[in-house]
Design an enzyme around this catalytic site. Structure first.
Site, PDB file in Angstrom:
ATOM      1  N   HIS A 245       0.862  -1.520  -0.244  1.00  0.00           N
ATOM      2  CA  HIS A 245      -0.259  -0.132   0.202  1.00  0.00           C
ATOM      3  C   HIS A 245       0.700   1.270  -0.238  1.00  0.00           C
ATOM      4  O   HIS A 245       2.196   1.581   0.766  1.00  0.00           O
ATOM      5  CB  HIS A 245      -1.221  -0.036   0.795  1.00  0.00           C
TER       6      HIS A 245
ATOM      7  N   ASP B  94      -7.664  -4.588  -0.902  1.00  0.00           N
ATOM      8  CA  ASP B  94      -8.120  -6.768  -2.120  1.00  0.00           C
ATOM      9  C   ASP B  94      -8.330  -7.322  -2.112  1.00  0.00           C
ATOM     10  O   ASP B  94      -8.701  -7.886  -3.236  1.00  0.00           O
ATOM     11  CB  ASP B  94      -7.581  -5.453  -3.379  1.00  0.00           C
TER      12      ASP B  94
HETATM   13  C1  LIG Z   1      -0.473  -0.314  -3.675  1.00  0.00           C
HETATM   14  C2  LIG Z   1       1.430   0.300  -4.289  1.00  0.00           C
HETATM   15  C3  LIG Z   1       0.988   0.553  -6.150  1.00  0.00           C
HETATM   16  C4  LIG Z   1       1.765   0.502  -3.338  1.00  0.00           C
HETATM   17  O1  LIG Z   1       3.213   0.803  -4.306  1.00  0.00           O
HETATM   18  P1  LIG Z   1       3.743   1.796  -3.567  1.00  0.00           P
HETATM   19  O2  LIG Z   1       3.649   1.747  -2.235  1.00  0.00           O
HETATM   20  O3  LIG Z   1       4.860   3.160  -4.612  1.00  0.00           O
HETATM   21  O4  LIG Z   1       5.064   0.973  -3.678  1.00  0.00           O
HETATM   22  P2  LIG Z   1       6.438  -0.224  -4.447  1.00  0.00           P
HETATM   23  O5  LIG Z   1       5.351  -0.229  -6.149  1.00  0.00           O
HETATM   24  O6  LIG Z   1       7.347   1.443  -5.286  1.00  0.00           O
HETATM   25  O7  LIG Z   1       7.159  -1.228  -3.761  1.00  0.00           O
HETATM   26  C5  LIG Z   1       7.745  -0.874  -2.974  1.00  0.00           C
HETATM   27  C6  LIG Z   1       8.402  -2.409  -3.182  1.00  0.00           C
HETATM   28  O8  LIG Z   1       7.889  -3.022  -2.972  1.00  0.00           O
HETATM   29  C7  LIG Z   1       7.676  -4.407  -3.809  1.00  0.00           C
HETATM   30  N1  LIG Z   1       6.794  -3.930  -3.846  1.00  0.00           N
HETATM   31  C8  LIG Z   1       5.365  -3.609  -3.583  1.00  0.00           C
HETATM   32  N2  LIG Z   1       4.021  -4.139  -3.514  1.00  0.00           N
HETATM   33  C9  LIG Z   1       4.321  -5.377  -3.837  1.00  0.00           C
HETATM   34  C10 LIG Z   1       3.490  -6.771  -4.348  1.00  0.00           C
HETATM   35  N3  LIG Z   1       2.309  -6.368  -4.426  1.00  0.00           N
HETATM   36  N4  LIG Z   1       4.026  -8.187  -4.583  1.00  0.00           N
HETATM   37  C11 LIG Z   1       5.436  -7.635  -5.052  1.00  0.00           C
HETATM   38  N5  LIG Z   1       6.059  -6.093  -5.021  1.00  0.00           N
HETATM   39  C12 LIG Z   1       5.284  -5.095  -4.569  1.00  0.00           C
HETATM   40  C13 LIG Z   1       8.150  -3.818  -4.906  1.00  0.00           C
HETATM   41  O9  LIG Z   1       8.327  -4.114  -6.325  1.00  0.00           O
HETATM   42  C14 LIG Z   1       9.209  -2.843  -4.224  1.00  0.00           C
HETATM   43  O10 LIG Z   1      10.782  -3.272  -4.136  1.00  0.00           O
HETATM   44  P3  LIG Z   1      11.687  -2.975  -4.708  1.00  0.00           P
HETATM   45  O11 LIG Z   1      11.878  -1.781  -3.949  1.00  0.00           O
HETATM   46  O12 LIG Z   1      12.478  -4.130  -4.421  1.00  0.00           O
HETATM   47  O13 LIG Z   1      11.842  -2.503  -5.911  1.00  0.00           O
HETATM   48  C15 LIG Z   1       1.986  -1.484  -4.152  1.00  0.00           C
HETATM   49  O14 LIG Z   1       1.771  -2.092  -3.155  1.00  0.00           O
HETATM   50  C16 LIG Z   1       1.548  -2.473  -5.616  1.00  0.00           C
HETATM   51  O15 LIG Z   1       1.288  -1.984  -6.512  1.00  0.00           O
HETATM   52  N6  LIG Z   1       1.031  -4.028  -4.991  1.00  0.00           N
HETATM   53  C17 LIG Z   1      -0.216  -4.078  -5.793  1.00  0.00           C
HETATM   54  C18 LIG Z   1      -1.822  -3.504  -6.681  1.00  0.00           C
HETATM   55  C19 LIG Z   1      -2.759  -3.607  -5.717  1.00  0.00           C
HETATM   56  O16 LIG Z   1      -3.150  -4.224  -4.608  1.00  0.00           O
HETATM   57  N7  LIG Z   1      -3.318  -2.489  -5.213  1.00  0.00           N
HETATM   58  C20 LIG Z   1      -4.221  -1.997  -4.743  1.00  0.00           C
HETATM   59  C21 LIG Z   1      -3.640  -0.632  -3.777  1.00  0.00           C
HETATM   60  S1  LIG Z   1      -5.694  -0.292  -2.667  1.00  0.00           S
END
Ligand SMILES: CC(C)(COP(=O)(O)OP(=O)(O)OC[C@H]1O[C@@H](n2cnc3c(N)ncnc32)[C@H](O)[C@@H]1OP(=O)(O)O)[C@@H](O)C(=O)NCCC(=O)NCCS
Length: 355
Positions: free
Chosen positions: A241, A292
């Protein structure tokens, strides 16, 4: 010789506006490090336990809980608005059956009726007339399936709507506020928000969670599937998140629903797989499930088609979007941030034959 003015520089601005506060709001607050969610001052746990979706909608729009007469009036007005004009239903009949329901939703309004009607039409069934005396949750499930839901299913669905109603400046709500900030009307703002919600990193994640569980197929394949996916840098939907650094408080309720739904249906397979996935993701990545994750298995066991999960999210979140849009209109300022320019400067135009 290098012309310093021509050099690019590395960006220092927060990507994705992460952590940047862009305005004030009373609609909701996400306290990421404590795993807290508040709607207009009320903790989500208290609302999930004691409130209803209609009450929450009133709260988001009016900043206070309704008195009985106010709630009755709101429910009456909502019930009266369930039915949609026939030309809109005729329009739905023109839409190709393979169209994604979240895209269909962008073409019309009155969300619960349209989501249910569009689903029935694509299944070759006639839309069901709404029941104006029933609450949104009961009426929606009725219009979708053509029979009244059990009290338990209607209650679970109602709490799901409560839990999804608002979430501060998430991507779709921010989109709605950006569009409202141009003084575009409320329909344009909501339509834009639906587009943002549909993406797999936002509201589209719930459908993809279930797709992943179905793709894994069996709990015995789960650990190796996830390890391979993570090794391939694939994101596992329903985890992580942008703000919470601990358990998403909404997931706490949805986990319980997923378990209870499974137990009642005599099929806890998806709940057990979800628990195992949760354990593997915590061990491998230290990531918690988000809203989700458990909503997917809850809706699946309830018999709701996969691609309706995101439109259902919209049925709830429209209350938050509209609360934010009204707040934006009440004290409007065009939202126009700046970008940090990191490209070169002072380049001279070179004639095409000399490049
Ligand atoms: C929600 C989300 C976009 C938030 O992301 P964020 O705070 O911007 O964090 P990042 O996407 O930059 O991720 C940070 C790290 O955690 C990892 N990570 C985050 N969510 C992950 C996931 N669902 N699965 C695998 N790795 C994940 C990233 O790959 C990254 O790793 P790294 O530093 O080795 O590259 C992200 O967690 C995600 O894409 N989740 C899956 C989609 C989802 O469930 N969305 C609904 C949100 S309510």
């Amino acid at each position: 010789m290098i012309d310093k003015a021509n050099e690019s520089h590395t960006a220092t601005a927060a990507t994705g506006l992460r952590g940047v506060v862009v305005g004030a709001s009373t609609v909701s607050d996400v306290v990421g490090d404590k795993g807290e969610l508040i709607y207009q001052g009320y903790n989500i746990h208290e609302l999930a336990k004691s409130s209803t979706f209609e009450e929450v909608a009133f709260l988001l729009w009016n900043k206070c809980l309704p008195r009985r007469s106010e709630l009755d009036e709101l429910k009456r007005a909502i019930g009266e608005a369930y039915a949609v004009p026939k030309p809109i239903i005729d329009l739905l009949r023109q839409i190709p059956r393979e169209a994604d329901p979240i895209d269909v939703l962008r073409t019309a309004a009155q969300f619960p009726t349209l989501v249910a009607a569009a689903d029935r039409i694509r299944r070759g069934l006639d839309p069901v007339e709404p029941l104006p005396d029933e609450n949104i949750a009961t009426n929606f499930l009725y219009m979708l399936k053509g029979e009244k839901p059990s009290e338990y299913d209607a209650h679970v669905f109602d709490v799901c709507l409560v839990l999804h109603a608002d979430h501060e400046l998430n991507a779709s709500t921010f989109t709605a506020r950006v569009v409202a900030g141009t003084l575009a009307n409320i329909y344009a703002s909501v339509t834009a928000a639906i587009g943002a919600l549909s993406g797999p990193l936002h509201g589209g994640a719930n459908t993809n969670v279930m797709k992943t569980l179905l793709e894994i197929g069996d709990i015995k394949n789960l650990e190796s599937f996830i390890k391979q996916a993570l090794a391939a840098k694939r994101k596992i939907m329903g985890f992580g998140h942008a703000v919470y650094r601990t358990e998403d408080p909404r997931a706490t309720h949805l986990r319980q629903f997923s378990k209870e739904m499974g137990e009642r249906a005599g099929d806890t397979k998806w709940y057990e797989m979800s628990r195992k996935l949760e354990e593997v993701m915590m061990r491998e990545k230290g990531l918690y499930p988000n809203v989700d994750f458990f909503s997917a298995s809850t809706y699946y066991v309830m018999g709701i088609p996969l691609d309706l999960y995101t439109p259902i999210f919209a049925i709830s979140r429209i209350t938050g979007w509209t609360a934010h849009i009204l707040e934006q209109y009440a004290d409007n300022k065009l939202i126009r941030p700046r970008a940090e320019y990191v490209g070169p400067r002072n380049l001279r135009y070179v004639a095409i034959d000399k490049r």
